[in-house]
Design an enzyme around this catalytic site. Structure first.
Site, PDB file in Angstrom:
ATOM      1  N   ASP A 107       0.826  -1.207   0.000  1.00 51.43           N
ATOM      2  CA  ASP A 107       0.000   0.000   0.000  1.00 51.43           C
ATOM      3  C   ASP A 107       0.865   1.263   0.000  1.00 51.43           C
ATOM      4  O   ASP A 107       1.972   1.262   0.529  1.00 51.43           O
ATOM      5  CB  ASP A 107      -0.918  -0.026   1.233  1.00 51.43           C
ATOM      6  CG  ASP A 107      -2.076   0.946   1.097  1.00 51.43           C
ATOM      7  OD1 ASP A 107      -2.395   1.347  -0.040  1.00 51.43           O
ATOM      8  OD2 ASP A 107      -2.668   1.303   2.136  1.00 51.43           O
ATOM      9  N   ASN A 113     -10.993  -2.892  -5.127  1.00 55.22           N
ATOM     10  CA  ASN A 113     -10.283  -1.955  -6.006  1.00 55.22           C
ATOM     11  C   ASN A 113     -11.002  -1.709  -7.344  1.00 55.22           C
ATOM     12  O   ASN A 113     -10.683  -0.753  -8.042  1.00 55.22           O
ATOM     13  CB  ASN A 113      -8.845  -2.410  -6.277  1.00 55.22           C
ATOM     14  CG  ASN A 113      -7.913  -2.242  -5.101  1.00 55.22           C
ATOM     15  OD1 ASN A 113      -6.974  -3.004  -4.907  1.00 55.22           O
ATOM     16  ND2 ASN A 113      -8.138  -1.220  -4.270  1.00 55.22           N
TER      17      ASN A 113
HETATM   18  C1  IPE Z   1      -5.379  -2.874  -0.264  1.00 54.26           C
HETATM   19  O1  IPE Z   1      -5.043  -1.546  -0.432  1.00 54.26           O
HETATM   20  C2  IPE Z   1      -5.365  -3.586  -1.592  1.00 54.26           C
HETATM   21  C3  IPE Z   1      -4.064  -3.736  -2.214  1.00 54.26           C
HETATM   22  C4  IPE Z   1      -2.903  -3.416  -1.701  1.00 54.26           C
HETATM   23  C5  IPE Z   1      -4.104  -4.345  -3.520  1.00 54.26           C
HETATM   24  P1  IPE Z   1      -6.143  -0.406  -0.530  1.00 54.26           P
HETATM   25  O2  IPE Z   1      -5.417   0.874  -0.537  1.00 54.26           O
HETATM   26  O3  IPE Z   1      -7.072  -0.649  -1.631  1.00 54.26           O
HETATM   27  O4  IPE Z   1      -6.917  -0.594   0.863  1.00 54.26           O
HETATM   28  P2  IPE Z   1      -7.943   0.361   1.616  1.00 54.26           P
HETATM   29  O5  IPE Z   1      -9.099   0.568   0.691  1.00 54.26           O
HETATM   30  O6  IPE Z   1      -7.249   1.647   1.902  1.00 54.26           O
HETATM   31  O7  IPE Z   1      -8.312  -0.368   2.856  1.00 54.26           O
HETATM   32  C1  IPE Z   2      -1.739   0.128  -3.278  1.00 51.31           C
HETATM   33  O1  IPE Z   2      -1.453   1.474  -3.300  1.00 51.31           O
HETATM   34  C2  IPE Z   2      -1.831  -0.453  -4.658  1.00 51.31           C
HETATM   35  C3  IPE Z   2      -3.162  -0.934  -5.025  1.00 51.31           C
HETATM   36  C4  IPE Z   2      -4.228  -0.846  -4.295  1.00 51.31           C
HETATM   37  C5  IPE Z   2      -3.265  -1.534  -6.331  1.00 51.31           C
HETATM   38  P1  IPE Z   2      -2.625   2.541  -3.323  1.00 51.31           P
HETATM   39  O2  IPE Z   2      -2.975   2.844  -4.735  1.00 51.31           O
HETATM   40  O3  IPE Z   2      -3.757   2.093  -2.470  1.00 51.31           O
HETATM   41  O4  IPE Z   2      -1.904   3.779  -2.660  1.00 51.31           O
HETATM   42  P2  IPE Z   2      -2.541   4.847  -1.653  1.00 51.31           P
HETATM   43  O5  IPE Z   2      -3.066   4.088  -0.464  1.00 51.31           O
HETATM   44  O6  IPE Z   2      -3.629   5.558  -2.380  1.00 51.31           O
HETATM   45  O7  IPE Z   2      -1.388   5.724  -1.311  1.00 51.31           O
HETATM   46 MG    MG Z   3      -4.174   2.359  -0.481  1.00 49.94          MG
END
Ligand code: IPE
Ligand code: IPE
Ligand code: MG
Length: 257
Positions: free
Chosen positions: A21, A69
């Site tokens: 993340d 997602n």
């Molecule tokens: C979790 O990250 C999913 C992945 C790393 C693929 P998200 O950024 O989507 O999670 P939430 O929505 O903040 O909990």
């Molecule tokens: C995790 O990084 C990757 C995926 C969920 C695919 P994020 O895209 O959630 O990054 P933040 O949380 O917005 O910084």
């Molecule tokens: Mg995230």
């Protein structure tokens, strides 16, 4: 110092799962599009895969795209799907050479056809062992369109249908029955769950499989995550006492036996 840990014996996690993340915030803080953060995140994936393989981790499971997602902006989803194709094509040779077999948990069928094909090719290619190797050295599982809660619901539906048709007695259902119906059926329970990016939540990842996992949260954003950060997590894991319901005294006694 994370780099000096090889000096003493580490209790290595057998199955490491990572919630990667912080890609979006990494990009935004540099005035870039979120997709640039995902691209840079692929570098961290490569480094972590290499280090896990070198250190002897047997199972590495990466949360690449959650069922939730799909609610992201269409353009970002498209960028992620294209990145997966690039990853599959670029990494195939090295993964195979290192006897790392790739598989998917979640639902590959929900991905666009071009991404599904690239990932299917990667699975097929890496599941064939390189010459001179008799068994895979590491299993890399990519969680795609994955949801732990959905895995539970789907498993329950199948089990309920089996019970209704008399294939299974309700009193014979145990946690193993449930586990065998998950998309993670080929994986052991998670030993170490890492989440980067500062949040301290599971976001529907491996809910049952992590029932006894050690949790490690770090503020490092995924694109900045390095081998040293990973080895740091291994060192913390090694220092934890995994009691599985027993007392600390029982654990110590069992260790000297
Ligand atoms: C979790 O990250 C999913 C992945 C790393 C693929 P998200 O950024 O989507 O999670 P939430 O929505 O903040 O909990
Ligand atoms: C995790 O990084 C990757 C995926 C969920 C695919 P994020 O895209 O959630 O990054 P933040 O949380 O917005 O910084
Ligand atoms: Mg995230």
């Amino acid at each position: 110092m994370p780099t000096s840990i090889s000096a003493r014996r580490l209790e290595l996690p057998r199955h490491v799962a990572i919630i990667m993340d912080g890609n979006g915030r990494w990009a935004r803080s540099r005035g870039l599009e979120r997709a640039a953060g995902h691209d840079e995140g692929a570098r961290a994936v490569r480094e972590v895969v290499r280090t896990c393989r070198e250190r002897g981790v047997r199972y590495l499971t990466l949360y690449a795209f959650s069922l939730a997602n799909w609610s992201r902006p269409k353009l970002e989803i498209e960028a992620l799907m294209r990145l997966l194709v690039r990853f599959a094509e670029k990494e195939a040779a090295e993964l195979k050479e290192k006897a790392i077999n790739v598989n998917v948990i979640g639902d590959l069928d929900e991905l666009p056809t071009f991404t599904r094909h690239a990932v299917e090719n990667l699975i097929e290619y890496t599941n064939e062992l390189p010459e001179g190797t008799t068994e895979p050295q590491m299993t890399l599982s990519l969680a795609l369109s994955y949801s732990g809660r959905r895995d539970v619901v789907d498993a329950m539906r199948t089990i309920a249908a089996h019970a209704r048709s008399g294939l299974l007695l309700p009193e014979d259902i145990d946690i193993g029955t449930l586990r065998r119906h998950f998309t993670t059926h080929q994986l052991p329970d998670v030993d170490l769950m890492i989440r980067t990016g500062g949040e301290q939540r599971l976001s529907d990842f491996l809910l049952i499989e992590s029932a006894y996992a050690e949790l490690h949260f770090t503020d490092v954003l995924w694109p900045d995550f390095t081998s040293d950060d990973l080895l740091d997590a291994f060192r913390v894991f090694s220092g934890r006492e995994r009691r599985f319901g027993r007392t600390g005294e029982q654990v110590k006694l069992a260790r000297v036996k």
